[in-house]
Design a protein around this motif. Structure first.
Motif, PDB file in Angstrom:
ATOM      1  N   LEU A 520       0.877  -1.149  -0.110  1.00 49.50           N
ATOM      2  CA  LEU A 520      -0.047   0.141   0.057  1.00 49.50           C
ATOM      3  C   LEU A 520       1.100   1.167  -0.063  1.00 49.50           C
ATOM      4  O   LEU A 520       1.670   1.363   0.730  1.00 49.50           O
ATOM      5  N   ILE A 521       0.331   2.114  -1.060  1.00 50.85           N
ATOM      6  CA  ILE A 521       1.230   3.628  -1.216  1.00 50.85           C
ATOM      7  C   ILE A 521       0.444   4.575  -1.298  1.00 50.85           C
ATOM      8  O   ILE A 521      -0.983   4.376  -1.701  1.00 50.85           O
ATOM      9  N   THR A 522       0.835   5.790  -1.292  1.00 54.01           N
ATOM     10  CA  THR A 522       0.022   7.150  -1.560  1.00 54.01           C
ATOM     11  C   THR A 522       0.438   7.344  -3.283  1.00 54.01           C
ATOM     12  O   THR A 522       1.571   7.213  -3.312  1.00 54.01           O
ATOM     13  N   SER A 523      -0.512   7.711  -3.848  1.00 51.07           N
ATOM     14  CA  SER A 523      -0.447   8.379  -5.319  1.00 51.07           C
ATOM     15  C   SER A 523      -1.422   9.186  -5.587  1.00 51.07           C
ATOM     16  O   SER A 523      -2.299   8.673  -5.566  1.00 51.07           O
ATOM     17  N   PRO A 524      -1.057  10.353  -5.928  1.00 50.52           N
ATOM     18  CA  PRO A 524       0.196  11.013  -5.781  1.00 50.52           C
ATOM     19  C   PRO A 524       0.638  11.282  -4.370  1.00 50.52           C
ATOM     20  O   PRO A 524       0.039  11.286  -3.518  1.00 50.52           O
ATOM     21  N   SER A 525       2.221  11.557  -4.297  1.00 47.11           N
ATOM     22  CA  SER A 525       2.553  11.844  -3.083  1.00 47.11           C
ATOM     23  C   SER A 525       3.692  12.882  -3.365  1.00 47.11           C
ATOM     24  O   SER A 525       4.276  13.111  -4.287  1.00 47.11           O
ATOM     25  N   THR A 526       3.843  13.645  -2.401  1.00 49.60           N
ATOM     26  CA  THR A 526       4.961  14.526  -2.067  1.00 49.60           C
ATOM     27  C   THR A 526       5.501  14.548  -0.695  1.00 49.60           C
ATOM     28  O   THR A 526       4.749  14.064   0.235  1.00 49.60           O
ATOM     29  N   GLU A 578      -5.538  -2.641  11.072  1.00 52.60           N
ATOM     30  CA  GLU A 578      -4.354  -3.851  11.067  1.00 52.60           C
ATOM     31  C   GLU A 578      -3.935  -4.181   9.769  1.00 52.60           C
ATOM     32  O   GLU A 578      -2.683  -4.280   9.669  1.00 52.60           O
ATOM     33  N   THR A 579      -4.836  -4.900   9.076  1.00 53.69           N
ATOM     34  CA  THR A 579      -4.520  -5.126   7.832  1.00 53.69           C
ATOM     35  C   THR A 579      -3.560  -4.384   7.158  1.00 53.69           C
ATOM     36  O   THR A 579      -2.805  -4.491   6.583  1.00 53.69           O
ATOM     37  N   ALA A 580      -4.283  -3.045   7.006  1.00 53.12           N
ATOM     38  CA  ALA A 580      -3.785  -2.068   5.808  1.00 53.12           C
ATOM     39  C   ALA A 580      -2.234  -1.930   6.787  1.00 53.12           C
ATOM     40  O   ALA A 580      -1.272  -1.433   5.747  1.00 53.12           O
ATOM     41  N   LEU A 581      -2.154  -1.652   7.996  1.00 45.74           N
ATOM     42  CA  LEU A 581      -0.664  -1.300   8.565  1.00 45.74           C
ATOM     43  C   LEU A 581       0.146  -2.291   8.216  1.00 45.74           C
ATOM     44  O   LEU A 581       1.327  -1.902   8.066  1.00 45.74           O
ATOM     45  N   ALA A 582      -0.015  -3.553   8.206  1.00 44.50           N
ATOM     46  CA  ALA A 582       0.797  -4.698   7.638  1.00 44.50           C
ATOM     47  C   ALA A 582       1.272  -4.645   6.065  1.00 44.50           C
ATOM     48  O   ALA A 582       2.185  -5.180   5.972  1.00 44.50           O
ATOM     49  N   LYS A 583       0.431  -4.024   5.387  1.00 44.76           N
ATOM     50  CA  LYS A 583       0.709  -3.758   4.021  1.00 44.76           C
ATOM     51  C   LYS A 583       1.325  -2.813   3.415  1.00 44.76           C
ATOM     52  O   LYS A 583       1.714  -2.575   2.490  1.00 44.76           O
TER      53      LYS A 583
END
Length: 801
Positions: A520-526, A578-583
């Protein structure tokens, strides 16, 4: 023994004692001449009204501010209703590693800039006597929040005493002469805003209004100042109470002649009535509020007003006392102390004074719900202040509040916490219209009194490196947890805090996307205000999976999970977090051994950049520590080494805290000394100007220009060097520098609802007293020694290490 010798001995003894007391004051800033520049002035405040005192002998100038006087009106949250439709295209460009295109497209996700904090006006006291002042002394005693001026002219001694009272919502100035009838002065008011000044019933009255649009040029667009039923109105009232002499007036001036003692009362009010109310049509009657406060205060004796003021102020200020051992620093005025200290000399009580001053400034600037301290606290003389004197939420607003809980000023945190609640309202619309996320709320780089949450940039005119950043909500939500974990106020967490934390986490869940490896990432990001440099020479800010974003989201998720467990609610939502945190895409250590700021191991355009947002997990977060994550802690250290120690004031404040969290007390202390490096006032012309990050003559933080966050960050860092804590443990003297080998601190707070007194010698605690606000257990740690303690509510215990 000869009585006269005894008398002489006692006089010398008292003089020596008094010199010692005044020589290295922990509570008094003092000078032997009036202020010529804003950065030399002495500031007073009651958390709403601010006063900046210059202390001139022939003419005294006092800048007046009100925390609620800003340009603008409630924000149009739907200013760019289809901005979110550009998000898929930006994500596609990033997926294709076309960063140049992504950078341009990112500008489409922008709205208006913030409004500006406005200067209310200037009060001038002009003396009829014009001459040379001798034996001049000007001071601010932060132990009672009172400023004084004294001088002699033509053989007459004049004194002035100033304070701004919270209980009576008034500024009081007492003027005296030591010869009967020697006080002769007139008073006038003026404002840089549209205003009218007149005398009514021996009261000097200034009314006016703030402009209704953002900072981008209102100084040259006077038509904006004339729109009726728009903008915040303000009132300033000034009245003189005399013991003798005669008050006269002209159309715009109050005059007192042939008096011996007089008190000037100053009352201010605005029509601000909340972030979502039109201040012109839905605001309170500012004239009536100012008049009521004036009349009530005027009816009280000066000594009673002063007594009320001191009692109210000291109930906060006196909670914490700090001592750092013996000092041999000589008796010097504050600016000379700074200059001497900058040369490497010892002045432990200047270090304590700086810490105390940070607490003084927070008490004085943060007592209005929904209106936290801004970039300049509440002290701004400019029509176009630096960075609009706004709420900059990618570090500066948060740094203002790092000392609130651990230095025992939890009540001063409430203006920020209530402001976050306002942001969550406008932020729901921002989440949908700018980012296409239908759950939760978002906030961006800048805000203002109207709780603006949209990304700034004047609809595509500004650089994404600072304008495009949607993660402020995640960062701010951690302040809610901090307030809870220090106070153990479960009712607050349940009723107000947790829903706000959940909303910030919901936005983050909806904003995250999956990278090609399933992370899991942010997009777009700065990464706030920083830029990368690619191998082909392209310099940009827009990318995916920026480390700072993910660090703040980690902290947001972690604390929201903990809050839901404390309240025993929302098990299903907790599981999602919790699921997102692990990914989440894990931290990466770059080829230089540093903690990567970017998804890839790219070069920084400016390797020594002032922001260090990728280190958020070390401080103010707590998921990177030397014990739990030694590799990440070491990479954080390497990052700080690469950046170096030379930086702006607020950034230095942050770096001191980071070094403290790495348990490197001597490096933290080195930078703390540099934070107190003397900086010349901005307008002062000197042959060899002292510029850069540091401290102005009045102890204001030099970014430069003045930004109050460095004062708050520096004060917070002192506490961080002495005590660090989490939900389960309290670490004593974790970053104590060699220079502070002995000392004591009383009243400092730790997470879990504990308050501490520590006396230490040879860098080891000799006596520790722990008290509990609500009852609970914790583990005290010093070096390799541990001690478990369990206390009932209001119980205390003494520990000897």
């Amino acid at each position: 023994m000869n009585p006269s010798l005894i008398k002489t001995f006692l006089i010398l003894l008292f003089a020596s004692y008094y010199t010692n007391i005044s020589a290295q004051s922990k509570n008094v800033l003092w000078y032997d001449k009036p202020a010529d520049f804003f950065e030399e002035s002495l500031v007073l405040g009651n958390g709403k009204m601010g006063a900046t005192v210059f202390g001139g002998a022939n003419s005294d100038k006092i800048y007046l501010n009100d925390a609620t006087l800003w340009s603008g009106e409630p924000v149009n949250t739907k200013m760019n209703p289809e901005a979110y439709k550009n998000i898929p295209e930006i994500r596609e460009a990033l997926k294709n590693e076309n960063y140049k295109l992504a950078e341009e497209l990112n500008k489409k996700i922008q709205g208006k800039n913030s409004e500006s904090y406005a200067p209310l006006g200037t009060l001038e006291i002009n003396n009829a006597e014009k001459g040379k002042a001798v034996n001049y002394h000007r001071e601010l005693d932060i132990s009672n929040a009172i400023s004084k001026v004294s001088y002699e002219m033509a053989g007459i001694k004049y004194t002035r005493e100033y304070f701004v009272s919270a209980p009576d919502q008034i500024m009081a100035i007492k003027l005296t002469a030591d010869q009967k009838g020697a006080l002769n002065f007139d008073i006038n008011l003026k404002s840089l805003l549209q205003s009218n000044v007149e005398v009514r019933n021996n009261i000097l009255v200034m009314t006016g209004s703030a402009p209704i649009h953002e900072n981008a040029g209102y100084a040259v667009l006077p038509k904006y100042l004339e729109i009726k039923d728009r903008g915040t109105k303000f009132t300033t009232l000034v009245q003189i109470k005399k013991t003798d002499g005669q008050i006269t007036s002209s159309r715009e001036t109050l005059t007192l002649k042939d008096a011996t003692e007089a008190i000037i009362y100053v009352s201010v009010a605005t029509s601000f009535n909340g972030f979502d109310k039109n201040p012109a049509t839905e605001g309170p009657d500012d004239v009536n509020i100012a008049l009521q406060n004036l009349n009530k205060a005027f009816a009280k004796p000066f000594d009673k007003l002063k007594e009320n003021h001191i009692a109210d102020y000291q109930k906060f200020y006196n909670r914490v006392t700090l001592d750092l051992g013996k000092t041999t620093a000589p008796d010097l005025q504050t600016d000379e102390r700074l200059l001497r200290y900058a040369d490497g000399k010892e002045d432990k009580n200047l270090e304590i004074l700086y810490f105390n001053y940070g607490r003084y400034l927070l008490i004085s600037s943060s007592r209005t719900l929904g209106v936290p301290a801004n970039l300049q606290g509440i002290w701004n003389p400019y029509l176009n202040p630096p960075w609009s004197s706004n709420y900059t939420m990618n570090i500066n607003l948060e740094e203002n509040y790092w000392l609130a809980e651990n230095t025992n000023l939890s009540e001063m945190h409430l203006p920020l916490l209530s402001f976050i609640k306002n942001l969550s309202v406008t932020g729901k619309v921002t989440a949908k219209t700018f980012y296409g996320v239908n759950e939760g709320w978002a906030a961006a780089h800048n805000s203002d009194i109207w709780a603006m949450t949209n990304p700034v940039g004047q609809f595509g005119k500004e650089e994404p490196m600072w304008a495009c950043w949607p993660i402020a909500g995640a960062w701010l939500s951690t302040h809610i947890w901090e307030h809870y974990i220090f106070t153990q106020d479960e009712a607050y967490l349940r009723k107000e805090g947790y829903p706000l934390m959940k909303g910030a986490a919901e936005f983050c869940l909806g904003w995250l996307v999956t990278d090609k490896n399933g992370n899991l990432i942010t997009s777009p990001s700065t990464s706030p205000e920083n830029q990368y440099k690619l191998s082909d020479g392209f310099v940009g800010a827009t990318l995916y999976g920026g480390t700072a974003d993910l660090a703040m989201i980690r902290e947001c998720f972690d604390k929201t999970i903990k809050a839901s467990k404390v309240l025993n609610i929302d098990a299903d939502f907790r599981k999602k977090l919790e699921t997102a945190l692990a990914k989440l895409y894990p931290y990466q250590i770059g080829k230089k051994g540093n903690l990567q700021e970017w998804y890839f191991d790219w070069e920084d355009n400016d390797p020594k950049h002032r922001h260090q947002s990728q280190l958020f997990g070390l401080f103010p977060g707590d998921h990177i520590t030397p014990l739990k994550t030694p590799d990440l802690a070491e990479a954080s250290r390497k990052t700080l080494e690469i950046k170096g120690d030379e930086t702006t004031g607020w950034s230095k404040g942050w770096r001191i805290n980071l070094w403290a969290r790495l348990w490197d007390g001597n490096r933290a202390y080195k930078m703390f000394r540099e934070l107190l490096r003397y900086v010349d006032p901005d307008g002062k012309k000197t042959e060899k100007p002292r510029r850069g990050g540091g401290t102005y003559p009045n102890l204001f933080d030099a970014h430069p220009p003045f930004q109050i966050d460095g004062n708050f960050g520096g004060a917070a860092a002192v506490a961080e060097m002495l005590v660090q804590s989490n939900e389960n443990e309290i670490r004593l003297l974790p970053a104590l520098p060699d220079a502070w080998e002995q000392g004591s601190v009383k009243g400092i707070c730790a997470r879990g609802g504990f308050e501490l007194e520590i006396i230490w010698n040879n860098k080891k605690p000799e006596k520790v007293i722990v008290s509990s606000k609500k009852g609970g257990k914790t583990t005290l740690i010093f070096g390799d020694k541990k001690q478990d303690i369990t206390l009932k509510k209001d119980e205390k215990t003494e520990i000897n290490f």
